[in-house]
Design an enzyme around this catalytic site. Sequence first.
Site, short mmCIF file in Angstrom:
data_model
loop_
_atom_site.label_atom_id
_atom_site.label_comp_id
_atom_site.label_asym_id
_atom_site.label_seq_id
_atom_site.Cartn_x
_atom_site.Cartn_y
_atom_site.Cartn_z
N SER A 430 0.83 -1.21 0.00
CA SER A 430 0.00 0.00 0.00
C SER A 430 0.86 1.25 0.00
O SER A 430 0.38 2.32 -0.36
CB SER A 430 -0.88 0.07 1.24
N GLU A 463 -4.96 -0.17 -8.49
CA GLU A 463 -3.92 0.73 -9.00
C GLU A 463 -2.79 -0.13 -9.54
O GLU A 463 -2.25 -0.97 -8.82
CB GLU A 463 -3.36 1.60 -7.85
N ASN A 501 -3.75 6.49 -1.68
CA ASN A 501 -3.32 6.75 -0.31
C ASN A 501 -2.61 8.10 -0.18
O ASN A 501 -2.68 8.75 0.85
CB ASN A 501 -2.43 5.62 0.20
N1 NAD Z 1 -5.46 -4.90 4.74
C1 NAD Z 1 -5.66 -3.89 3.94
O1 NAD Z 1 -6.60 -3.10 4.11
C2 NAD Z 1 -4.76 -3.70 2.75
C3 NAD Z 1 -5.23 -2.96 1.66
C4 NAD Z 1 -4.40 -2.82 0.53
C5 NAD Z 1 -3.14 -3.39 0.54
N2 NAD Z 1 -2.72 -4.08 1.63
C6 NAD Z 1 -1.37 -4.68 1.58
O2 NAD Z 1 -1.49 -6.06 1.35
C7 NAD Z 1 -0.43 -6.74 1.98
C8 NAD Z 1 -0.97 -7.82 2.90
O3 NAD Z 1 -1.79 -7.24 3.87
P1 NAD Z 1 -2.83 -8.08 4.72
O4 NAD Z 1 -3.69 -7.07 5.39
O5 NAD Z 1 -3.46 -9.09 3.85
O6 NAD Z 1 -1.89 -8.76 5.76
P2 NAD Z 1 -2.13 -10.08 6.64
O7 NAD Z 1 -1.28 -9.93 7.82
O8 NAD Z 1 -3.58 -10.34 6.80
O9 NAD Z 1 -1.57 -11.26 5.74
C9 NAD Z 1 -0.24 -11.45 5.46
C10 NAD Z 1 -0.04 -12.92 5.17
O10 NAD Z 1 1.25 -13.10 4.62
C11 NAD Z 1 1.78 -14.31 5.14
N3 NAD Z 1 3.23 -14.27 4.97
C12 NAD Z 1 4.16 -13.62 5.70
N4 NAD Z 1 5.38 -13.87 5.18
C13 NAD Z 1 5.22 -14.65 4.09
C14 NAD Z 1 6.10 -15.25 3.16
N5 NAD Z 1 7.41 -15.07 3.24
N6 NAD Z 1 5.56 -15.98 2.15
C15 NAD Z 1 4.24 -16.18 2.07
N7 NAD Z 1 3.38 -15.67 2.95
C16 NAD Z 1 3.86 -14.91 3.96
C17 NAD Z 1 1.30 -14.35 6.57
O11 NAD Z 1 1.33 -15.66 7.07
C18 NAD Z 1 -0.13 -13.82 6.40
O12 NAD Z 1 -1.02 -14.88 6.15
C19 NAD Z 1 0.38 -5.68 2.69
O13 NAD Z 1 1.44 -5.28 1.84
C20 NAD Z 1 -0.60 -4.55 2.85
O14 NAD Z 1 0.02 -3.29 2.96
C21 NAD Z 1 -3.50 -4.25 2.73
#
Ligand code: NAD
Length: 715
Positions: A430, A463, A501
């Site tokens: 993000s 995006e 953002n």
């Molecule tokens: N949550 C939101 O609102 C949102 C919105 C847009 C973008 N994002 C981005 O998306 C990404 C993920 O966010 P999220 O909220 O889903 O996080 P999350 O914590 O829910 O999920 C992350 C997942 O990644 C896994 N993980 C960690 N290291 C790993 C690896 N080496 N290989 C494979 N899996 C691995 C973890 O076990 C976990 O299941 C981040 O970069 C975040 O900034 C989040």
Amino acid sequence: MIYEGKAITVKEIEGGIAQLNFDLQGESVNKFNRLTIEELRAATDKLEAEKGLKGLVVTSSKDSFIVGADINEFTELFAGPEEDLVANNLKANEVFSAIEDLPFPTVTAINGMALGGGFEMCLATDYRVMDKTAKVGLPEVKLGIFPGFGGTVRLSRLVGVDYAVEWICGGTENRADKALNIGAVDAVLEGEKLVEAAIGIINQCNAGKLDYKARREEKKGKIKLNAMESMMAFEISKAYVAGQAGKNYPAPVEAIKVMQKHAGLTRDKAIEVEAKGFAKMAKTNVAACLVGLFLNDQELKKKAKAWGKEANDVKLAAVLGAGIMGGGVAFQSALKGTPILMKDINQDGIALGLKEAKKLLTKRIDKGKMKPDQMADVLNNITPTLNYGDFKNVDLVVEAVVENAKVKDAVLRETEESVREDTILTSNTSTISINKLAANLKRPENFCGMHFFNPVHMMPLVEVIRGEKTSDRAIATTVAYAKAMGKTPIVVNDCPGFLVNRVLFPYFGGFVNLVRDGADFQHVDKVMEKFGWPMGPAYLLDVVGMDTGKHAGEVMAEGFPDRMKHEGTTAIDVMYDNNRYGQKNDKGFYKYELDRKGKQKKVVDEETYKLLEPVVQGKNDFSDDDIIARMMLPLCLETVRCLEDGIVEDPADADMGLIFGIGFPPFRGGALRYIDDMGVDKFVELADKFADLGPLYHPTEKLREMAKTGEKFFG
Ligand SMILES: NC(=O)c1ccc[n+]([C@@H]2O[C@H](COP(=O)([O-])OP(=O)(O)OC[C@H]3O[C@@H](n4cnc5c(N)ncnc54)[C@H](O)[C@@H]3O)[C@@H](O)[C@H]2O)c1
């Protein structure tokens, strides 16, 4: 041949029955542009003059009947004086009424879509037969207007007030079975039998078995309700529709008022009432914004289509991380038919991702959007894995692991080793710069950002972020994959926060400063919701999560310290420091409790005010206008900067990004459109009034120049 034009031909098909066929040359669909209306006039004149005709079948030889009016012509048309709009509608209506008055029975054969003016054309004939896969409807309210080719008049008389209100105010596209049930069409058949059936109806009319004249008179007469019934029907629906549509969308209620007004009138007088009401709506800023939005969306679709030519096929995708976002991406890809590998580092993560997908599928089944046996097909499209075993078959990877630059860097590098040379790698980060993440990759040309929004299945925007070294092929393939997932991709250049953002955090900046200066956060929420946002800023922060908000805010402050850095502790810091992360742990600015249906409900928590005391400097009863200005100025100005810095290609991309990404009020058209509507000079003047609040409120030099020269963002 009775008539031959560029959009319409009329010929005799058998035994004195004529066929009027719509087939607009050089276009993939039929629409009511100026040319088509003119030709319909000419064709109708010929039909009136032709001797010995016994009936008319109206058809289309395109995949769809007629998709509606040509919205490209609306901007110019709606800009003219209101009297001209009324006259224009009355003139067009003369044609539809002339068709309705032809001296023989008329039937429309509806294939594909008959929407807006297209369906109003169908309503002008005596009978309608419909392909069982076709859809009909009057979606004009979505553009801030309502039907203007006699639709409010004919539909209310044909199917009754209640259904007419439902169809016109809801703007729904309706299936054949529903249309038949309520009497909007007379028969539903296989597509190839339509013309035969239409001829059958005409023959029955001419044999005296069907009374088309009586039907016609019903459609041309008054609505059959006594005064009491009429009052009940219209007043009740007005109250209901007003509640549904809200104050910011006047067209649905206005449509009811117009129907109520013409209920006691016969056709020609009723059409005058409709034309006046239509013109009134067409002159609203809401209509201008919604029409603009539609046209911007068309532009986006064209751009995405153009990218499609350079794209690689994505037959198999992969997502790294089965968390909130990864799980969502896997679900959406599988649902829309692109199989996907879902990799996580632990089994629990995978179980969670699959559970979420199952939950979403069950909801679809419950809502009747999906058949139970399709659930297995979708789930079979998701292959969970803990290793890179099958990654050589993957065409595109979406990295969605935790938001940590070091972790992402390691994960992306190891993925690069496991995929083919032509596989496209993307990151759902993000905030972290795409150029930074590309720095240690061997093939940075194959890498770009693919930023989804939460919840993935609901939010339309993606995006696609171009890094310095990203190739066109990587962008094209990512755009095509986003499209295949049913999303709207917008290509932006790299910077902290990208477009959405980067613009959202200055808005949050406006919010924390308001709270600091003594505004009640609930008051701010209420004012911004009334302004048109789906939720106010405090509520939105609770939904986003205070941890995410704080972390992303820090990245933004690092990227743009001159204007996004906060002095001292902010309201967001206070919430975060007190473990009030928002909806995810049931406490943020508000408290969240489960209602009787088990849904999270927002409730006021007096505790929040106590916690905020140390950051609040005094008590201030801000006016609604001041709140709006202090919230909207930073957001709009940052959008201007994104445009000037080349983060977005044009104003349309910027505005659509904000509408699809953060729910910017659609009836206001977007941030740049909002500035245009206020007047760039007035906007700059307003910003200067708040200049003391810091650089977030300072217009750019270019904007000041625009204010002087009268230049606008749109036309
Ligand atoms: N949550 C939101 O609102 C949102 C919105 C847009 C973008 N994002 C981005 O998306 C990404 C993920 O966010 P999220 O909220 O889903 O996080 P999350 O914590 O829910 O999920 C992350 C997942 O990644 C896994 N993980 C960690 N290291 C790993 C690896 N080496 N290989 C494979 N899996 C691995 C973890 O076990 C976990 O299941 C981040 O970069 C975040 O900034 C989040």
